[in-house]
Design a protein around this motif. Structure first.
Motif, PDB file in Angstrom:
ATOM      1  N   LEU A 153       0.828  -1.206   0.000  1.00 21.80           N
ATOM      2  CA  LEU A 153       0.000   0.000   0.000  1.00 21.80           C
ATOM      3  C   LEU A 153       0.865   1.259   0.000  1.00 21.80           C
ATOM      4  O   LEU A 153       0.488   2.271  -0.604  1.00 21.80           O
ATOM      5  CB  LEU A 153      -0.938  -0.012   1.203  1.00 21.80           C
ATOM      6  CG  LEU A 153      -2.060  -1.052   1.143  1.00 21.80           C
ATOM      7  CD1 LEU A 153      -2.824  -1.089   2.453  1.00 21.80           C
ATOM      8  CD2 LEU A 153      -3.018  -0.761  -0.018  1.00 21.80           C
ATOM      9  N   VAL A 154       2.022   1.211   0.667  1.00 20.13           N
ATOM     10  CA  VAL A 154       2.941   2.353   0.618  1.00 20.13           C
ATOM     11  C   VAL A 154       3.410   2.592  -0.811  1.00 20.13           C
ATOM     12  O   VAL A 154       3.466   3.735  -1.282  1.00 20.13           O
ATOM     13  CB  VAL A 154       4.140   2.123   1.568  1.00 20.13           C
ATOM     14  CG1 VAL A 154       5.302   3.065   1.230  1.00 20.13           C
ATOM     15  CG2 VAL A 154       3.712   2.327   3.007  1.00 20.13           C
ATOM     16  N   PHE A 155       3.738   1.514  -1.533  1.00 21.49           N
ATOM     17  CA  PHE A 155       4.188   1.682  -2.917  1.00 21.49           C
ATOM     18  C   PHE A 155       3.035   2.134  -3.813  1.00 21.49           C
ATOM     19  O   PHE A 155       3.243   2.928  -4.740  1.00 21.49           O
ATOM     20  CB  PHE A 155       4.836   0.403  -3.438  1.00 21.49           C
ATOM     21  CG  PHE A 155       6.282   0.291  -3.049  1.00 21.49           C
ATOM     22  CD1 PHE A 155       7.271   0.800  -3.871  1.00 21.49           C
ATOM     23  CD2 PHE A 155       6.643  -0.294  -1.851  1.00 21.49           C
ATOM     24  CE1 PHE A 155       8.610   0.720  -3.498  1.00 21.49           C
ATOM     25  CE2 PHE A 155       7.973  -0.382  -1.470  1.00 21.49           C
ATOM     26  CZ  PHE A 155       8.969   0.131  -2.290  1.00 21.49           C
ATOM     27  N   ALA A 195      -5.729   6.544  -0.636  1.00 24.24           N
ATOM     28  CA  ALA A 195      -5.949   7.937  -0.236  1.00 24.24           C
ATOM     29  C   ALA A 195      -5.693   8.108   1.258  1.00 24.24           C
ATOM     30  O   ALA A 195      -5.103   9.107   1.693  1.00 24.24           O
ATOM     31  CB  ALA A 195      -7.370   8.361  -0.585  1.00 24.24           C
ATOM     32  N   ARG A 196      -6.111   7.130   2.057  1.00 30.87           N
ATOM     33  CA  ARG A 196      -5.885   7.206   3.500  1.00 30.87           C
ATOM     34  C   ARG A 196      -4.394   7.109   3.818  1.00 30.87           C
ATOM     35  O   ARG A 196      -3.885   7.825   4.698  1.00 30.87           O
ATOM     36  CB  ARG A 196      -6.644   6.091   4.208  1.00 30.87           C
ATOM     37  CG  ARG A 196      -6.555   6.180   5.730  1.00 30.87           C
ATOM     38  CD  ARG A 196      -7.488   5.189   6.383  1.00 30.87           C
ATOM     39  NE  ARG A 196      -7.070   3.814   6.127  1.00 30.87           N
ATOM     40  CZ  ARG A 196      -7.800   2.754   6.445  1.00 30.87           C
ATOM     41  NH1 ARG A 196      -9.009   2.893   6.964  1.00 30.87           N
ATOM     42  NH2 ARG A 196      -7.345   1.536   6.194  1.00 30.87           N
ATOM     43  N   VAL A 197      -3.676   6.245   3.095  1.00 31.55           N
ATOM     44  CA  VAL A 197      -2.234   6.114   3.310  1.00 31.55           C
ATOM     45  C   VAL A 197      -1.535   7.431   2.990  1.00 31.55           C
ATOM     46  O   VAL A 197      -0.662   7.886   3.741  1.00 31.55           O
ATOM     47  CB  VAL A 197      -1.655   4.969   2.457  1.00 31.55           C
ATOM     48  CG1 VAL A 197      -0.136   4.941   2.532  1.00 31.55           C
ATOM     49  CG2 VAL A 197      -2.228   3.628   2.909  1.00 31.55           C
ATOM     50  N   GLN A 200      -2.274   9.967   5.772  1.00 32.79           N
ATOM     51  CA  GLN A 200      -1.619   9.666   7.039  1.00 32.79           C
ATOM     52  C   GLN A 200      -0.098   9.720   6.942  1.00 32.79           C
ATOM     53  O   GLN A 200       0.585  10.052   7.902  1.00 32.79           O
ATOM     54  CB  GLN A 200      -2.006   8.254   7.510  1.00 32.79           C
ATOM     55  CG  GLN A 200      -3.470   8.087   7.854  1.00 32.79           C
ATOM     56  CD  GLN A 200      -3.790   6.659   8.278  1.00 32.79           C
ATOM     57  OE1 GLN A 200      -4.680   6.429   9.054  1.00 32.79           O
ATOM     58  NE2 GLN A 200      -3.047   5.697   7.755  1.00 32.79           N
ATOM     59  N   GLY A 201       0.415   9.320   5.758  1.00 35.42           N
ATOM     60  CA  GLY A 201       1.857   9.220   5.597  1.00 35.42           C
ATOM     61  C   GLY A 201       2.405   7.860   5.988  1.00 35.42           C
ATOM     62  O   GLY A 201       3.620   7.664   6.049  1.00 35.42           O
ATOM     63  N   PHE A 202       1.553   6.883   6.194  1.00 36.22           N
ATOM     64  CA  PHE A 202       1.962   5.522   6.544  1.00 36.22           C
ATOM     65  C   PHE A 202       0.803   4.578   6.248  1.00 36.22           C
ATOM     66  O   PHE A 202      -0.324   5.018   6.013  1.00 36.22           O
ATOM     67  CB  PHE A 202       2.363   5.410   8.022  1.00 36.22           C
ATOM     68  CG  PHE A 202       1.266   5.801   8.979  1.00 36.22           C
ATOM     69  CD1 PHE A 202       0.315   4.885   9.400  1.00 36.22           C
ATOM     70  CD2 PHE A 202       1.187   7.097   9.447  1.00 36.22           C
ATOM     71  CE1 PHE A 202      -0.710   5.251  10.266  1.00 36.22           C
ATOM     72  CE2 PHE A 202       0.170   7.481  10.324  1.00 36.22           C
ATOM     73  CZ  PHE A 202      -0.780   6.549  10.726  1.00 36.22           C
ATOM     74  N   ALA A 203       1.085   3.270   6.256  1.00 38.40           N
ATOM     75  CA  ALA A 203       0.054   2.257   5.999  1.00 38.40           C
ATOM     76  C   ALA A 203       0.014   1.272   7.156  1.00 38.40           C
ATOM     77  O   ALA A 203       1.048   0.931   7.735  1.00 38.40           O
ATOM     78  CB  ALA A 203       0.345   1.515   4.698  1.00 38.40           C
ATOM     79  N   THR A 204      -1.185   0.830   7.494  1.00 35.48           N
ATOM     80  CA  THR A 204      -1.359  -0.229   8.492  1.00 35.48           C
ATOM     81  C   THR A 204      -2.316  -1.266   7.941  1.00 35.48           C
ATOM     82  O   THR A 204      -3.228  -0.938   7.183  1.00 35.48           O
ATOM     83  CB  THR A 204      -1.924   0.318   9.815  1.00 35.48           C
ATOM     84  OG1 THR A 204      -3.229   0.870   9.584  1.00 35.48           O
ATOM     85  CG2 THR A 204      -1.022   1.389  10.394  1.00 35.48           C
ATOM     86  N   SER A 217       3.835   0.216   7.931  1.00 36.51           N
ATOM     87  CA  SER A 217       4.880   0.527   6.958  1.00 36.51           C
ATOM     88  C   SER A 217       4.912   2.026   6.695  1.00 36.51           C
ATOM     89  O   SER A 217       3.869   2.670   6.620  1.00 36.51           O
ATOM     90  CB  SER A 217       4.636  -0.222   5.646  1.00 36.51           C
ATOM     91  OG  SER A 217       5.692   0.012   4.725  1.00 36.51           O
ATOM     92  N   ALA A 218       6.120   2.579   6.549  1.00 36.40           N
ATOM     93  CA  ALA A 218       6.285   4.010   6.280  1.00 36.40           C
ATOM     94  C   ALA A 218       7.263   4.202   5.129  1.00 36.40           C
ATOM     95  O   ALA A 218       8.224   3.432   4.987  1.00 36.40           O
ATOM     96  CB  ALA A 218       6.776   4.732   7.531  1.00 36.40           C
ATOM     97  N   PRO A 219       7.048   5.215   4.303  1.00 32.89           N
ATOM     98  CA  PRO A 219       7.916   5.454   3.149  1.00 32.89           C
ATOM     99  C   PRO A 219       9.193   6.191   3.518  1.00 32.89           C
ATOM    100  O   PRO A 219       9.210   7.028   4.422  1.00 32.89           O
ATOM    101  CB  PRO A 219       7.037   6.319   2.240  1.00 32.89           C
ATOM    102  CG  PRO A 219       6.185   7.100   3.207  1.00 32.89           C
ATOM    103  CD  PRO A 219       5.913   6.163   4.347  1.00 32.89           C
ATOM    104  N   VAL A 220      10.259   5.868   2.793  1.00 31.54           N
ATOM    105  CA  VAL A 220      11.511   6.614   2.882  1.00 31.54           C
ATOM    106  C   VAL A 220      11.731   7.269   1.529  1.00 31.54           C
ATOM    107  O   VAL A 220      11.842   6.586   0.510  1.00 31.54           O
ATOM    108  CB  VAL A 220      12.703   5.680   3.221  1.00 31.54           C
ATOM    109  CG1 VAL A 220      14.014   6.465   3.216  1.00 31.54           C
ATOM    110  CG2 VAL A 220      12.482   5.013   4.571  1.00 31.54           C
ATOM    111  N   PHE A 221      11.761   8.590   1.521  1.00 33.57           N
ATOM    112  CA  PHE A 221      11.866   9.342   0.274  1.00 33.57           C
ATOM    113  C   PHE A 221      13.288   9.840   0.038  1.00 33.57           C
ATOM    114  O   PHE A 221      14.036  10.092   0.992  1.00 33.57           O
ATOM    115  CB  PHE A 221      10.931  10.553   0.296  1.00 33.57           C
ATOM    116  CG  PHE A 221       9.474  10.200   0.378  1.00 33.57           C
ATOM    117  CD1 PHE A 221       8.808   9.688  -0.724  1.00 33.57           C
ATOM    118  CD2 PHE A 221       8.774  10.391   1.560  1.00 33.57           C
ATOM    119  CE1 PHE A 221       7.468   9.361  -0.644  1.00 33.57           C
ATOM    120  CE2 PHE A 221       7.432  10.070   1.647  1.00 33.57           C
ATOM    121  CZ  PHE A 221       6.780   9.556   0.543  1.00 33.57           C
TER     122      PHE A 221
END
Length: 264
Positions: A153-155, A195-197, A200-204, A217-221
């Motif tokens: 979902l992050v990707f 859209a929720r991810v 929020q800036g993260f996925a659960t 999970s959280a993204p690293v940019f």
């Protein structure tokens, strides 16, 4: 340099023409959103299908390409994945990511992993496993589901849509075909999750019906470009891992992702 079907003589720089031709085919496969038909691959490479086929046969024998027997389409082979993972493993970025994973695993007591975009989707390239009998784990090179895993979902939310959307659409069709529990079946459902991810800036996820796993999970940019480099994820059995949006695990993973991005 003109393409030809034979291993031509070395040019003034000491190159080998046939290797460059094979490299062009592999590059096209790597940049494609998924497996390709021979005709499309040959067209993209600017060569006749017969010649492209000869190269692909040799690439497949070497493990650099493979052909799906059901669809006859071509994709990158297992040796390409191994080479890619080996190259990533030697990168400074993943060495730093592994330190972040060790800290997450130590704080949560659960398994932490780093996923990057691979040939078949988000792929775990670093993993620090929990050390208890209920620990959740996956093998090296595990490809995360696009539509119902936290990493996927992050990707979907922050990756390049030209790469992520074709794989997500294919997986949604599979979700519908087998009535996969706890997974979206329609693009509209997935878009709401994505859209929720983004917001929020993260996925659960908390997949009661799919092995009983929970994950954050959280993204690293990449600094400056905003391009998604990788996803930091922690996962464990439902009931053991608190995935509440305002909980300490989410805060830990999000902060670790931000700190890693700043380091890089």
């Amino acid at each position: 340099m003109a393409f030809d079907g034979q291993a031509g003589p070395e040019d003034s720089r000491g190159g080998v023409n046939s290797v460059e031709v094979a490299g062009r085919l592999l590059r096209i496969l790597a940049e494609a959103g998924g497996p390709m038909r021979l005709a499309d691959l040959a067209r993209a490479a600017g060569m006749p299908s017969a010649k492209a086929h000869r190269y692909l046969v040799s690439l497949a024998r070497a493990g650099l390409a493979e052909q799906d027997a059901a669809t006859t389409r071509y994709d990158l082979g297992p040796l390409m994945l191994r080479a890619g993972l080996a190259a990533l493993g030697r990168s400074d970025a993943l060495k730093r990511a592994e330190r972040a994973l060790e800290a997450i695993a130590a704080r949560t007591g659960e398994t932490a992993a780093a996923a990057v975009w691979g040939t078949h989707g988000p792929t775990h390239v670093r993993l620090v496993a929990a050390r208890h009998e209920l620990a959740a784990s996956v093998p090296p090179g595990h490809v995360c589901p696009m539509t119902y895993s936290a990493s996927g979902l992050v990707f979907c939310a922050f990756g390049e849509s030209g790469l992520t959307r074709p794989l997500a659409e294919r997986e949604l069709a599979q979700n519908r075909a087998i009535a996969r529990p706890c997974a979206p079946a329609l693009m509209a459902e997935l878009e709401r999750l994505v859209a929720r991810v983004r917001a929020q800036g993260f996925a659960t996820v908390e997949n009661e019906g799919n092995g009983g796993l929970a994950a954050v999970s959280a993204p690293v940019f990449k600094a400056g470009s905003g391009r998604l480099l990788l996803a930091l994820t922690v996962f464990g059995r439902v009931g053991r891992l608190n995935v509440a949006a305002d909980g300490p695990v989410v805060a830990l993973v999000v902060e670790a992702a931000r700190a890693l991005a700043a380091e890089l």
